[in-house]
Design an enzyme around this catalytic site. Structure first.
Site, PDB file in Angstrom:
ATOM      1  CG  ASP A   1      29.593  30.621  45.146  1.00 41.60           C
ATOM      2  OD1 ASP A   1      28.960  30.298  44.105  1.00 41.60           O
ATOM      3  OD2 ASP A   1      30.203  29.807  45.858  1.00 41.60           O
TER       4      ASP A   1
ATOM      5  CG  ASP B   1      31.327  27.483  41.880  1.00 38.25           C
ATOM      6  OD1 ASP B   1      31.186  28.561  42.519  1.00 38.25           O
ATOM      7  OD2 ASP B   1      31.402  27.451  40.635  1.00 38.25           O
TER       8      ASP B   1
ATOM      9  CG  ASP C   1      27.326  32.317  40.928  1.00 44.97           C
ATOM     10  OD1 ASP C   1      26.529  33.153  41.404  1.00 44.97           O
ATOM     11  OD2 ASP C   1      27.568  31.213  41.468  1.00 44.97           O
TER      12      ASP C   1
ATOM     13  CG  ASP D   1      36.511  45.026  31.919  1.00 42.11           C
ATOM     14  OD1 ASP D   1      37.275  45.401  31.017  1.00 42.11           O
ATOM     15  OD2 ASP D   1      36.773  45.121  33.138  1.00 42.11           O
TER      16      ASP D   1
ATOM     17  CG  ASP E   1      41.968  45.369  30.141  1.00 41.96           C
ATOM     18  OD1 ASP E   1      41.849  45.628  31.336  1.00 41.96           O
ATOM     19  OD2 ASP E   1      42.927  44.711  29.673  1.00 41.96           O
TER      20      ASP E   1
ATOM     21  CD  GLU F   1      43.183  49.432  32.871  1.00 47.00           C
ATOM     22  OE1 GLU F   1      43.614  49.180  33.991  1.00 47.00           O
ATOM     23  OE2 GLU F   1      43.235  48.618  31.925  1.00 47.00           O
TER      24      GLU F   1
ATOM     25  CG  HIS G   1      39.873  44.858  38.866  1.00 44.43           C
ATOM     26  ND1 HIS G   1      39.551  46.057  38.252  1.00 44.43           N
ATOM     27  CD2 HIS G   1      40.579  44.157  37.963  1.00 44.43           C
ATOM     28  CE1 HIS G   1      40.043  46.059  37.029  1.00 44.43           C
ATOM     29  NE2 HIS G   1      40.674  44.920  36.826  1.00 44.43           N
ATOM     30  CG  ASP G   2      43.789  46.161  38.045  1.00 45.30           C
ATOM     31  OD1 ASP G   2      43.702  44.921  38.138  1.00 45.30           O
ATOM     32  OD2 ASP G   2      43.497  46.789  37.002  1.00 45.30           O
TER      33      ASP G   2
HETATM   34  C1  GLC Z   1      43.935  45.899  33.127  1.00 39.86           C
HETATM   35  C2  GLC Z   1      43.054  45.169  34.097  1.00 39.86           C
HETATM   36  C3  GLC Z   1      43.896  44.230  34.895  1.00 39.86           C
HETATM   37  C4  GLC Z   1      44.544  43.264  33.941  1.00 39.86           C
HETATM   38  C5  GLC Z   1      45.316  43.975  32.839  1.00 39.86           C
HETATM   39  C6  GLC Z   1      45.655  43.059  31.703  1.00 39.86           C
HETATM   40  O1  GLC Z   1      44.873  46.696  33.773  1.00 39.86           O
HETATM   41  O2  GLC Z   1      42.363  46.067  34.893  1.00 39.86           O
HETATM   42  O3  GLC Z   1      43.168  43.541  35.874  1.00 39.86           O
HETATM   43  O4  GLC Z   1      45.428  42.425  34.625  1.00 39.86           O
HETATM   44  O5  GLC Z   1      44.548  45.008  32.271  1.00 39.86           O
HETATM   45  O6  GLC Z   1      44.500  42.691  31.016  1.00 39.86           O
END
Ligand code: GLC
Length: 571
Positions: free
Chosen positions: A27, A31, A35, A104, A200, A250, A323-324
């Protein structure tokens, strides 16, 4: 023909990718939210690590119901991340360092705040009405984030479809006008110098017939709809091929057997996909958000199955965290006495398999799960909705939390730990999510200063991979597949034969003669012989891969499932 001559050597095959979750990386303006300027400040750090590509999670305008995976404007930067000028600055700074940028794209659904949806929901005559999916009556399909997959739209009295939250209405890919809009968005970013896209939940874009009863796991059900390959081929022909863009889709619900349909070169669809087989290894089959025990033998089997499915047919992508998912060390490794060794072991695994490795931010310094104490400390919609459902079902908060802490996505989203100052040096303000208190000892500044740190191990491992074509392109042959504690395999290309031995346990393991005559290329302990807890070794061997692949080898009771492995990469 020699394998070295036949293997295509696309730039993204030799590359190592680093995934940034912008909200939690750095950051710059205080804030409390990461960023684009913050990312630009840290590019030299990524260069030092040896990264080639940065995948940036969504930075588009969004109401953040799902932290940017609900896009309100695909061509605008979210104000909390900065401006388009900040984006252009970041892209220039990356380019100056030879770093490529992968954006993404969330094209299965938009935000309900997108102007298309606002218009579509206001009137059945909207020009955007057919950008979404409407029915007079819902069916009983479930949504990934809990509840049903249909929400009633008051102004028009009908129902719209959403695989995720109600605020993430699914886009109607059946509509060619919608698809053209999406391709234009891709061109817009490509013109800004973006090298590729992470797409995604791309396996969900074509929907099953709505009269089909929903059975089995939710990802399997929504994946591989009847037209998904038509759409991907069209996208490839319209945008990806002409602009030379790299893609990684993905792909929840896509099996190894089906993977070549998405990534076989001659099909002209995607370059790589992320499968979910090991993402779900510690979850129940019915419910991804419920923890279940996992076994090393399953991880070995999954990674081997994927290598085998794609060998000579398409290119794999490799990841152990994102991140999931909770932090890989907390899931698969050790967070106590063997933490550093385990972090280095998983670095070795990630960087010695065949495919393009994706490192998740913070894994290169060995970040672990955060001891979240109450529901109020979580930020993720999965935690909020999960708790609402649990409470409605009469579940006790502590019982819910005991499960949720094992699957929470928020573990990956706590601030990147830069130094030992407040909030790990992530922000001068109040972070949007609490920092892991462990930043006091686990942080980038400390890691850079210690030549034996996890960071420097990743750096050396990346450098070794880049200097060793066998680690990128070589065949993969598992050794001693049935061993419950040791993950061992060879990588072989031409006359180069590398042996990777990983003790994925907190106990010493005797491996007999295995690797005795090899030269150590990298390892997380000194010496040889019995493997110490979480010991990882990469050895260069004299000899032929066949010696290791044959059941005669002392350590090589190859599981029948692996026999007949196509060691020439299926070529
Ligand atoms: C993908 C992303 C995840 C998101 C989901 C819905 O799995 O990696 O973070 O919540 O799609 O967009």
């Amino acid at each position: 023909m020699h394998i070295e001559d036949t293997q295509a050597r696309a730039w993204w095959k030799q590359a190592v990718v680093y995934q940034i979750y912008p909200r939690s990386f750095r950051d710059a303006d205080g804030d409390g939210v990461g960023d684009l300027r913050g990312i630009a400040e840290k590019l030299d750090y990524l260069v030092e690590l040896g990264i080639d590509i940065v995948w940036l999670c969504p930075v588009y305008a969004s109401p953040n119901v799902d932290n940017g995976y609900d896009v309100a404007d695909y061509r605008a930067i979210a104000p909390e991340f900065g401006t388009m000028a900040d984006f252009d600055h970041l892209a220039r700074e990356m380019d100056a360092r030879g770093l490529k940028l992968v954006m993404d794209l969330v094209f299965n659904h938009s935000s309900d705040q997108h102007e298309w949806f606002r218009s579509a929901r206001a009137s059945k005559d909207s020009p955007y009405r057919d950008y979404y999916i409407w029915r007079d009556e819902p069916n009983d399909w479930r949504a990934v984030f809990g509840g049903g997959a249909w929400t009633r739209n008051e102004p028009t009295g009908d129902w719209y479809f959403h695989i995720f939250a109600p605020e993430q209405p699914d886009l109607n890919w059946e509509n060619p006008a919608l698809r053209r809009e999406l391709y234009d968005i891709m061109r817009f970013w490509a013109e800004k110098g973006v090298a590729g896209f992470r797409l995604d939940v791309i396996s969900f874009i074509s929907k099953q017939p709505f009269d089909r009863p929903q059975t089995g796991g939710i990802f399997d059900f929504y994946a591989n709809g009847p037209k998904v390959h038509d759409y991907l081929r069209e996208m490839h022909a319209e945008v990806l091929e002409p602009l030379g863009l790299m893609t990684v889709g993905e792909a929840p619900g896509v099996s190894a057997a089906d993977a070549p349909l998405y990534v076989a070169e001659e099909r002209g669809e995607l370059d790589m996909i992320f499968h979910f087989d090991h993402a779900g290894i510690d979850r129940t089959p019915e419910d991804f958000w419920r923890p279940a025990p996992w076994k090393l033998s399953d991880l070995k089997e999954i990674l081997t199955r994927w290598d085998r499915a794609l060998a000579g047919r398409g290119w794999n992508s490799l990841y152990l965290g994102n991140h999931d998912l909770p932090r890989l060390l907390s899931r698969f490794g050790d967070t106590g006495a063997h933490r550093e060794a385990a972090a280095k072991l998983f670095a070795t695994l990630l960087l010695t398999l065949r495919g393009t490795p994706y490192i998740y931010q913070g894994d290169e310094i060995g970040m672990i799960n955060t001891p979240f104490e109450s529901i109020a400390e979580y930020r993720d919609i999965v935690a909020m909705n999960g708790w609402a459902d649990a409470r409605a079902g009469g579940r006790d908060e502590n019982e819910f939390l005991a499960d949720h802490i094992l699957v929470s996505r928020d573990h990956a989203r706590t601030p990147m730990q830069w130094d030992a100052s407040s909030h790990g040096g992530f922000t001068s303000g109040e972070p949007w999510i609490r920092a892991n208190p462990d930043f006091v000892s686990t942080n980038v500044a400390a890691a850079l200063a210690d030549p034996e740190s996890v960071f420097h191990f990743y750096r050396r491992m990346i450098a070794l991979r880049k200097a060793t074509p066998a680690l990128v392109h070589g065949d993969y042959v598992p050794i001693d597949a049935g061993n419950p504690d040791v993950f061992a395999y060879v990588r072989t290309l031409g006359d180069v034969l590398l042996l990777v031995v990983l003790n994925v346990s907190g106990m010493a393991v005797d491996i007999g003669d295995l690797g005795r005559d090899g030269t150590t290329m990298i390892g997380n302990y000194d010496g040889r012989g019995t493997l110490r807890p979480f010991e990882a070794r990469v050895l260069r061997m004299a000899g032929e891969a066949g010696e290791f692949a044959s059941p005669a080898c002392s350590m090589n009771e190859v599981d029948p499932a692996y026999m007949g492995l196509d060691r020439q990469g299926g070529a």
